[in-house]
Design a protein around this motif. Sequence first.
Motif, PDB file in Angstrom:
ATOM      1  N   CYS A   1      -4.055   0.146  -7.828  1.00 49.62           N
ATOM      2  CA  CYS A   1      -5.005  -0.889  -7.410  1.00 49.62           C
ATOM      3  C   CYS A   1      -6.110  -1.014  -8.437  1.00 49.62           C
ATOM      4  O   CYS A   1      -6.660  -0.004  -8.890  1.00 49.62           O
ATOM      5  CB  CYS A   1      -5.597  -0.543  -6.047  1.00 49.62           C
ATOM      6  SG  CYS A   1      -6.613  -1.898  -5.399  1.00 49.62           S
TER       7      CYS A   1
ATOM      8  N   ASN B   1      -8.982  -2.341  -7.851  1.00 50.10           N
ATOM      9  CA  ASN B   1     -10.263  -2.073  -7.184  1.00 50.10           C
ATOM     10  C   ASN B   1     -10.435  -0.562  -7.035  1.00 50.10           C
ATOM     11  O   ASN B   1      -9.459   0.177  -6.992  1.00 50.10           O
ATOM     12  CB  ASN B   1     -10.272  -2.669  -5.773  1.00 50.10           C
ATOM     13  CG  ASN B   1     -10.152  -4.174  -5.786  1.00 50.10           C
ATOM     14  OD1 ASN B   1     -11.047  -4.878  -6.222  1.00 50.10           O
ATOM     15  ND2 ASN B   1      -9.019  -4.683  -5.310  1.00 50.10           N
ATOM     16  N   ARG B   2     -11.703  -0.163  -6.922  1.00 50.71           N
ATOM     17  CA  ARG B   2     -11.953   1.237  -6.583  1.00 50.71           C
ATOM     18  C   ARG B   2     -12.978   1.303  -5.453  1.00 50.71           C
ATOM     19  O   ARG B   2     -14.176   1.499  -5.690  1.00 50.71           O
ATOM     20  CB  ARG B   2     -12.459   2.012  -7.815  1.00 50.71           C
ATOM     21  CG  ARG B   2     -11.307   2.465  -8.721  1.00 50.71           C
ATOM     22  CD  ARG B   2     -11.790   3.286  -9.915  1.00 50.71           C
ATOM     23  NE  ARG B   2     -12.452   2.458 -10.905  1.00 50.71           N
ATOM     24  CZ  ARG B   2     -13.628   2.746 -11.480  1.00 50.71           C
ATOM     25  NH1 ARG B   2     -14.284   3.856 -11.160  1.00 50.71           N
ATOM     26  NH2 ARG B   2     -14.168   1.940 -12.364  1.00 50.71           N
ATOM     27  N   CYS B   3     -12.520   1.101  -4.226  1.00 51.72           N
ATOM     28  CA  CYS B   3     -13.396   1.262  -3.064  1.00 51.72           C
ATOM     29  C   CYS B   3     -13.656   2.758  -2.923  1.00 51.72           C
ATOM     30  O   CYS B   3     -12.703   3.549  -2.927  1.00 51.72           O
ATOM     31  CB  CYS B   3     -12.718   0.710  -1.817  1.00 51.72           C
ATOM     32  SG  CYS B   3     -12.190  -1.012  -1.994  1.00 51.72           S
TER      33      CYS B   3
ATOM     34  N   TYR C   1     -14.297   4.678  -0.586  1.00 58.48           N
ATOM     35  CA  TYR C   1     -13.770   5.376   0.593  1.00 58.48           C
ATOM     36  C   TYR C   1     -12.244   5.428   0.617  1.00 58.48           C
ATOM     37  O   TYR C   1     -11.653   5.918   1.572  1.00 58.48           O
ATOM     38  CB  TYR C   1     -14.264   4.671   1.868  1.00 58.48           C
ATOM     39  CG  TYR C   1     -14.095   3.156   1.808  1.00 58.48           C
ATOM     40  CD1 TYR C   1     -12.839   2.565   1.905  1.00 58.48           C
ATOM     41  CD2 TYR C   1     -15.197   2.330   1.614  1.00 58.48           C
ATOM     42  CE1 TYR C   1     -12.687   1.188   1.812  1.00 58.48           C
ATOM     43  CE2 TYR C   1     -15.057   0.946   1.512  1.00 58.48           C
ATOM     44  CZ  TYR C   1     -13.797   0.386   1.613  1.00 58.48           C
ATOM     45  OH  TYR C   1     -13.640  -0.966   1.523  1.00 58.48           O
ATOM     46  N   CYS C   2     -11.591   4.924  -0.446  1.00 56.92           N
ATOM     47  CA  CYS C   2     -10.135   4.749  -0.359  1.00 56.92           C
ATOM     48  C   CYS C   2      -9.356   6.011  -0.720  1.00 56.92           C
ATOM     49  O   CYS C   2      -9.580   6.617  -1.768  1.00 56.92           O
ATOM     50  CB  CYS C   2      -9.698   3.609  -1.271  1.00 56.92           C
ATOM     51  SG  CYS C   2      -7.929   3.257  -1.123  1.00 56.92           S
TER      52      CYS C   2
ATOM     53  N   PHE D   1      -5.964   5.798  -0.636  1.00 54.88           N
ATOM     54  CA  PHE D   1      -4.657   5.173  -0.789  1.00 54.88           C
ATOM     55  C   PHE D   1      -4.376   4.896  -2.262  1.00 54.88           C
ATOM     56  O   PHE D   1      -3.285   5.154  -2.750  1.00 54.88           O
ATOM     57  CB  PHE D   1      -4.704   3.881   0.031  1.00 54.88           C
ATOM     58  CG  PHE D   1      -3.513   2.978  -0.030  1.00 54.88           C
ATOM     59  CD1 PHE D   1      -2.529   3.030   0.948  1.00 54.88           C
ATOM     60  CD2 PHE D   1      -3.398   2.021  -1.043  1.00 54.88           C
ATOM     61  CE1 PHE D   1      -1.449   2.149   0.916  1.00 54.88           C
ATOM     62  CE2 PHE D   1      -2.330   1.141  -1.082  1.00 54.88           C
ATOM     63  CZ  PHE D   1      -1.346   1.217  -0.093  1.00 54.88           C
ATOM     64  N   ARG D   2      -5.380   4.395  -2.973  1.00 56.43           N
ATOM     65  CA  ARG D   2      -5.167   3.863  -4.327  1.00 56.43           C
ATOM     66  C   ARG D   2      -4.799   4.935  -5.352  1.00 56.43           C
ATOM     67  O   ARG D   2      -5.156   6.106  -5.215  1.00 56.43           O
ATOM     68  CB  ARG D   2      -6.410   3.096  -4.809  1.00 56.43           C
ATOM     69  CG  ARG D   2      -7.541   3.994  -5.276  1.00 56.43           C
ATOM     70  CD  ARG D   2      -8.679   3.201  -5.901  1.00 56.43           C
ATOM     71  NE  ARG D   2      -8.298   2.515  -7.134  1.00 56.43           N
ATOM     72  CZ  ARG D   2      -8.183   3.108  -8.323  1.00 56.43           C
ATOM     73  NH1 ARG D   2      -8.410   4.404  -8.435  1.00 56.43           N
ATOM     74  NH2 ARG D   2      -7.847   2.406  -9.391  1.00 56.43           N
TER      75      ARG D   2
ATOM     76  N   GLY E   1      -1.639  -1.851  -2.865  1.00 57.81           N
ATOM     77  CA  GLY E   1      -2.691  -1.875  -3.864  1.00 57.81           C
ATOM     78  C   GLY E   1      -2.613  -3.221  -4.577  1.00 57.81           C
ATOM     79  O   GLY E   1      -1.587  -3.906  -4.506  1.00 57.81           O
ATOM     80  N   GLU E   2      -3.711  -3.607  -5.236  1.00 58.21           N
ATOM     81  CA  GLU E   2      -3.808  -4.975  -5.752  1.00 58.21           C
ATOM     82  C   GLU E   2      -3.787  -5.039  -7.279  1.00 58.21           C
ATOM     83  O   GLU E   2      -4.292  -4.148  -7.951  1.00 58.21           O
ATOM     84  CB  GLU E   2      -5.120  -5.607  -5.228  1.00 58.21           C
ATOM     85  CG  GLU E   2      -5.163  -5.648  -3.705  1.00 58.21           C
ATOM     86  CD  GLU E   2      -6.496  -6.149  -3.165  1.00 58.21           C
ATOM     87  OE1 GLU E   2      -7.097  -7.047  -3.768  1.00 58.21           O
ATOM     88  OE2 GLU E   2      -6.932  -5.617  -2.127  1.00 58.21           O
TER      89      GLU E   2
ATOM     90  N   LYS F   1     -13.656  -7.129  -2.694  1.00 59.65           N
ATOM     91  CA  LYS F   1     -14.409  -6.950  -1.447  1.00 59.65           C
ATOM     92  C   LYS F   1     -15.635  -7.850  -1.382  1.00 59.65           C
ATOM     93  O   LYS F   1     -16.511  -7.653  -0.533  1.00 59.65           O
ATOM     94  CB  LYS F   1     -14.793  -5.473  -1.272  1.00 59.65           C
ATOM     95  CG  LYS F   1     -13.575  -4.526  -1.248  1.00 59.65           C
ATOM     96  CD  LYS F   1     -12.820  -4.505   0.071  1.00 59.65           C
ATOM     97  CE  LYS F   1     -11.413  -3.981  -0.060  1.00 59.65           C
ATOM     98  NZ  LYS F   1     -10.987  -2.967   0.852  1.00 59.65           N
TER      99      LYS F   1
END
Length: 295
Positions: free
Chosen positions: A19, A21-23, A25-26, A28-29, A63-64, A137
Amino acid sequence: MSRIVTYSPSHTLVPTYECFNRCSYCNFRRDLGTDGWLSLDKAKEILTALQGSEITEILILSGEVHPLAANRESWFRHIYNLAALALNMGFYPHTNAGILTFAEMEKLKNVNLSMGIMLEQMTVTLLDTVHRHAPSKVPSLRLEQLQWAGELGIPFTTGLLLGIGETECDRLVTLETIATIHQRWGHIQEVILQPYNPGKREQWQNNPFDLQKLPDLVRQAREILPPDIVIQIPPNLVPDPLFLLDCLAAGARDLGGIGLIDEVNPDYLHLHPDKLKEFLAIYGWELKARLPVYQ
Ligand SMILES: O=c1nc2n(C[C@H](O)[C@H](O)[C@H](O)CO)c3cc(O)ccc3cc-2c(=O)[nH]1
Ligand SMILES: C[C@H]1O[C@@H](n2cnc3c(N)ncnc32)[C@H](O)[C@@H]1O
Ligand code: SF4
């Protein structure tokens, strides 16, 4: 007579964990270049093993890839192919691949029963904190996704991620935004109230959302949201079953997709639906399986 609460027997397919993005709280990525794609052959193998089981929904969670990246088109085609495969094998696909273009959403509609994207929160100041490195986001972009889904008539799931730095007032604003969108198009089926829970892989490692606050929030959401929107609570993120009962009493009526692994929160296991059913029955609730589209 017992009251009814629903869930969707579901399995999650992950096209890619990579992904851009880097949130914060994630859990998953994965970084770009460190994970491949789930091949169609592997997906077919997984789906074949699920045929004849209780699983009806295939949640495609991805993931994006950056909208301008060279491999965006092949990423999208792959997601489309996975959904088409699941559909052709008799399952009901529900895709959440983050921000899509209008044309992408229009195409994916042909191979999904329903789709979704979490609004997270409408709060722009989160772009300075947990969403600093997550261009997907931007609240206005996510809101536009809800509007496009409405224009396309796609049955849609959205929701709030709770405890990522928003205020109580921010939560109400986000709920009111969803209510307004639904009044125009009537396509929002369910709103997930998803408490943030820290996991082993993320950078942030913050305190979990205070579950004491969840039943009151469900009550407020029930007042703000139109009555045909179902409020969903993920039971694995509410480990104390008594809080879950309080959420049901406050108006939640769905427990979302339940499968072997929650890919977003791999550290939080689901109770087997039979066990959950037994527990809820004691308190007068009948747990019933549903499809990704509500009747
Ligand atoms: O099991 C899960 N299902 C998730 N679902 C699926 C949901 O629980 C339902 O199974 C589907 O919406 C079908 O009704 C999501 C759907 C979305 O559109 C957006 C976000 C989520 C997030 C999760 C999730 O974290 N875990
Ligand atoms: C697919 C959805 O999963 C949610 N999500 C991402 N990370 C977490 C976490 N640590 N805890 C709970 N929910 C999370 C986001 O709301 C995203 O949109
Ligand atoms: S929450 Fe979604 S967008 Fe954010 S880093 Fe994780 S996979 Fe990417």
